[in-house]
Design a protein around this motif. Structure first.
Motif, PDB file in Angstrom:
ATOM      1  N   ALA A  63       9.539   0.899  10.873  1.00  0.00           N
ATOM      2  CA  ALA A  63       9.122   1.232   9.514  1.00  0.00           C
ATOM      3  C   ALA A  63       8.223   0.140   8.947  1.00  0.00           C
ATOM      4  O   ALA A  63       8.233  -1.002   9.412  1.00  0.00           O
ATOM      5  CB  ALA A  63      10.341   1.399   8.613  1.00  0.00           C
ATOM      6  N   PHE A  64       7.467   0.520   7.908  1.00  0.00           N
ATOM      7  CA  PHE A  64       6.616  -0.419   7.175  1.00  0.00           C
ATOM      8  C   PHE A  64       6.202   0.222   5.866  1.00  0.00           C
ATOM      9  O   PHE A  64       6.372   1.430   5.674  1.00  0.00           O
ATOM     10  CB  PHE A  64       5.387  -0.813   7.999  1.00  0.00           C
ATOM     11  N   THR A  65       5.691  -0.592   4.962  1.00  0.00           N
ATOM     12  CA  THR A  65       5.103  -0.060   3.736  1.00  0.00           C
ATOM     13  C   THR A  65       3.641  -0.491   3.682  1.00  0.00           C
ATOM     14  O   THR A  65       3.251  -1.501   4.266  1.00  0.00           O
ATOM     15  CB  THR A  65       5.820  -0.548   2.460  1.00  0.00           C
ATOM     16  N   VAL A  66       2.849   0.292   2.965  1.00  0.00           N
ATOM     17  CA  VAL A  66       1.447  -0.026   2.730  1.00  0.00           C
ATOM     18  C   VAL A  66       1.236   0.025   1.218  1.00  0.00           C
ATOM     19  O   VAL A  66       1.407   1.081   0.609  1.00  0.00           O
ATOM     20  CB  VAL A  66       0.500   0.981   3.427  1.00  0.00           C
ATOM     21  N   SER A  67       0.900  -1.122   0.642  1.00  0.00           N
ATOM     22  CA  SER A  67       0.635  -1.192  -0.797  1.00  0.00           C
ATOM     23  C   SER A  67      -0.853  -1.408  -1.022  1.00  0.00           C
ATOM     24  O   SER A  67      -1.526  -2.072  -0.229  1.00  0.00           O
ATOM     25  CB  SER A  67       1.424  -2.335  -1.434  1.00  0.00           C
ATOM     26  N   ILE A  68      -1.340  -0.880  -2.125  1.00  0.00           N
ATOM     27  CA  ILE A  68      -2.739  -1.038  -2.510  1.00  0.00           C
ATOM     28  C   ILE A  68      -2.867  -2.345  -3.286  1.00  0.00           C
ATOM     29  O   ILE A  68      -2.206  -2.523  -4.315  1.00  0.00           O
ATOM     30  CB  ILE A  68      -3.206   0.146  -3.389  1.00  0.00           C
ATOM     31  N   ALA A  69      -3.703  -3.260  -2.795  1.00  0.00           N
ATOM     32  CA  ALA A  69      -3.901  -4.534  -3.499  1.00  0.00           C
ATOM     33  C   ALA A  69      -4.716  -4.297  -4.766  1.00  0.00           C
ATOM     34  O   ALA A  69      -5.597  -3.435  -4.802  1.00  0.00           O
ATOM     35  CB  ALA A  69      -4.603  -5.527  -2.587  1.00  0.00           C
ATOM     36  N   ASP A  70      -4.416  -5.073  -5.793  1.00  0.00           N
ATOM     37  CA  ASP A  70      -5.135  -4.933  -7.056  1.00  0.00           C
ATOM     38  C   ASP A  70      -5.809  -6.241  -7.447  1.00  0.00           C
ATOM     39  O   ASP A  70      -5.544  -7.304  -6.866  1.00  0.00           O
ATOM     40  CB  ASP A  70      -4.215  -4.420  -8.166  1.00  0.00           C
ATOM     41  N   ALA A  71      -6.704  -6.163  -8.430  1.00  0.00           N
ATOM     42  CA  ALA A  71      -7.497  -7.324  -8.847  1.00  0.00           C
ATOM     43  C   ALA A  71      -6.632  -8.454  -9.376  1.00  0.00           C
ATOM     44  O   ALA A  71      -6.977  -9.625  -9.207  1.00  0.00           O
ATOM     45  CB  ALA A  71      -8.532  -6.899  -9.892  1.00  0.00           C
ATOM     46  N   ALA A  72      -5.515  -8.139  -9.975  1.00  0.00           N
ATOM     47  CA  ALA A  72      -4.637  -9.173 -10.523  1.00  0.00           C
ATOM     48  C   ALA A  72      -3.997 -10.030  -9.436  1.00  0.00           C
ATOM     49  O   ALA A  72      -3.533 -11.132  -9.719  1.00  0.00           O
ATOM     50  CB  ALA A  72      -3.544  -8.530 -11.384  1.00  0.00           C
ATOM     51  N   HIS A  73      -3.980  -9.531  -8.195  1.00  0.00           N
ATOM     52  CA  HIS A  73      -3.317 -10.248  -7.102  1.00  0.00           C
ATOM     53  C   HIS A  73      -4.257 -10.521  -5.931  1.00  0.00           C
ATOM     54  O   HIS A  73      -3.826 -10.568  -4.783  1.00  0.00           O
ATOM     55  CB  HIS A  73      -2.082  -9.460  -6.660  1.00  0.00           C
ATOM     56  N   VAL A  74      -5.538 -10.733  -6.219  1.00  0.00           N
ATOM     57  CA  VAL A  74      -6.511 -10.970  -5.159  1.00  0.00           C
ATOM     58  C   VAL A  74      -6.206 -12.259  -4.387  1.00  0.00           C
ATOM     59  O   VAL A  74      -6.375 -12.310  -3.163  1.00  0.00           O
ATOM     60  CB  VAL A  74      -7.962 -10.949  -5.704  1.00  0.00           C
ATOM     61  N   THR A  75      -5.731 -13.285  -5.058  1.00  0.00           N
ATOM     62  CA  THR A  75      -5.409 -14.550  -4.381  1.00  0.00           C
ATOM     63  C   THR A  75      -4.287 -14.346  -3.382  1.00  0.00           C
ATOM     64  O   THR A  75      -4.372 -14.786  -2.221  1.00  0.00           O
ATOM     65  CB  THR A  75      -5.036 -15.644  -5.404  1.00  0.00           C
ATOM     66  N   GLU A  76      -3.223 -13.670  -3.800  1.00  0.00           N
ATOM     67  CA  GLU A  76      -2.098 -13.418  -2.911  1.00  0.00           C
ATOM     68  C   GLU A  76      -2.520 -12.508  -1.755  1.00  0.00           C
ATOM     69  O   GLU A  76      -2.148 -12.739  -0.605  1.00  0.00           O
ATOM     70  CB  GLU A  76      -0.936 -12.785  -3.681  1.00  0.00           C
ATOM     71  N   ALA A  77      -3.315 -11.486  -2.065  1.00  0.00           N
ATOM     72  CA  ALA A  77      -3.773 -10.562  -1.023  1.00  0.00           C
ATOM     73  C   ALA A  77      -4.602 -11.304   0.022  1.00  0.00           C
ATOM     74  O   ALA A  77      -4.412 -11.108   1.229  1.00  0.00           O
ATOM     75  CB  ALA A  77      -4.589  -9.422  -1.645  1.00  0.00           C
ATOM     76  N   ASP A  78      -5.485 -12.169  -0.421  1.00  0.00           N
ATOM     77  CA  ASP A  78      -6.306 -12.919   0.522  1.00  0.00           C
ATOM     78  C   ASP A  78      -5.438 -13.879   1.339  1.00  0.00           C
ATOM     79  O   ASP A  78      -5.635 -14.031   2.544  1.00  0.00           O
ATOM     80  CB  ASP A  78      -7.414 -13.679  -0.208  1.00  0.00           C
ATOM     81  N   TYR A  79      -4.458 -14.505   0.697  1.00  0.00           N
ATOM     82  CA  TYR A  79      -3.545 -15.419   1.406  1.00  0.00           C
ATOM     83  C   TYR A  79      -2.848 -14.697   2.556  1.00  0.00           C
ATOM     84  O   TYR A  79      -2.714 -15.243   3.651  1.00  0.00           O
ATOM     85  CB  TYR A  79      -2.518 -15.999   0.426  1.00  0.00           C
ATOM     86  N   PHE A  80      -2.440 -13.457   2.326  1.00  0.00           N
ATOM     87  CA  PHE A  80      -1.759 -12.692   3.382  1.00  0.00           C
ATOM     88  C   PHE A  80      -2.690 -12.388   4.551  1.00  0.00           C
ATOM     89  O   PHE A  80      -2.237 -12.035   5.632  1.00  0.00           O
ATOM     90  CB  PHE A  80      -1.168 -11.390   2.832  1.00  0.00           C
TER      91      PHE A  80
END
Length: 188
Positions: A63-80
């Protein structure tokens, strides 16, 4: 006139997808995956190599989840995307984000992100043109803050897209038309 470009990922916009799994001991692992799409209604295809910790977790947990990244969390999304779960097992904890258990699958939901698809692992394709992880979407949830009249309002989701030419992130916002309606004006 047109300018010739180097062959690259080429399709824009590329989604910024946060693929989340549990590690062996139950901690949360998340990776940034721009090479993903809906293969058909209810089926997700993620072009991921088996060397990713996330793919190993998907195979182990089913199993896994897929979340849509948003502008408020661009730093965290890029870190991942720049930190490997193979090298830093607690990278999710370092992000400052929080997670809760998905309703229907053995995978985490990132609480701060607006939309989440809960997926059951179907198969891993590894042939010459295979695209890696295939999953069946069994549940979709949205944060109440992006809901209007019972549906997600994509302008409130404030999703981001990856630009493979300049390696930038851009907001996907602002409705410009009505699908399955605007084109009818040109029908004979």
């Amino acid at each position: 006139m047109r300018t010739k470009l180097n062959v690259t990922e080429g399709v824009y916009p590329m989604p910024v997808l946060m693929v989340a799994t549990y590690n062996e001991e139950g901690s949360v692992n998340v990776m940034n995956a721009a090479w993903g799409t809906m293969q058909e209604r209810g089926t997700v295809a993620l072009n991921l190599t088996e060397s990713h910790k996330t793919v190993q977790n998907i195979k182990a947990r089913g199993a896994f989840t897929v979340s849509i990244a948003d502008a408020a969390h661009v730093t965290e999304a890029d870190y991942f995307g720049v930190e490997s779960g193979n090298k830093v097992p607690d990278k999710f904890a370092r992000s400052g984000l929080t997670a809760s258990r998905a309703e229907t699958v053995d995978a985490p939901v990132i609480n701060e992100l607006p939309l989440c698809l809960e997926c059951e692992f179907i198969e891993y394709q590894s042939n010459e043109y295979g695209c890696g992880v295939i999953g069946r979407v069994v549940n979709v949830t949205a944060d109440e803050r992006v809901m209007v009249n019972g549906k997600p309002d994509m302008s409130l989701v404030n999703a981001i897209a990856f630009d493979p030419y300049t390696h930038g992130y851009y907001k996907v916002a602002g409705r410009v038309g009505d699908a399955f309606k605007d084109g009818l004006k040109l029908k004979g």
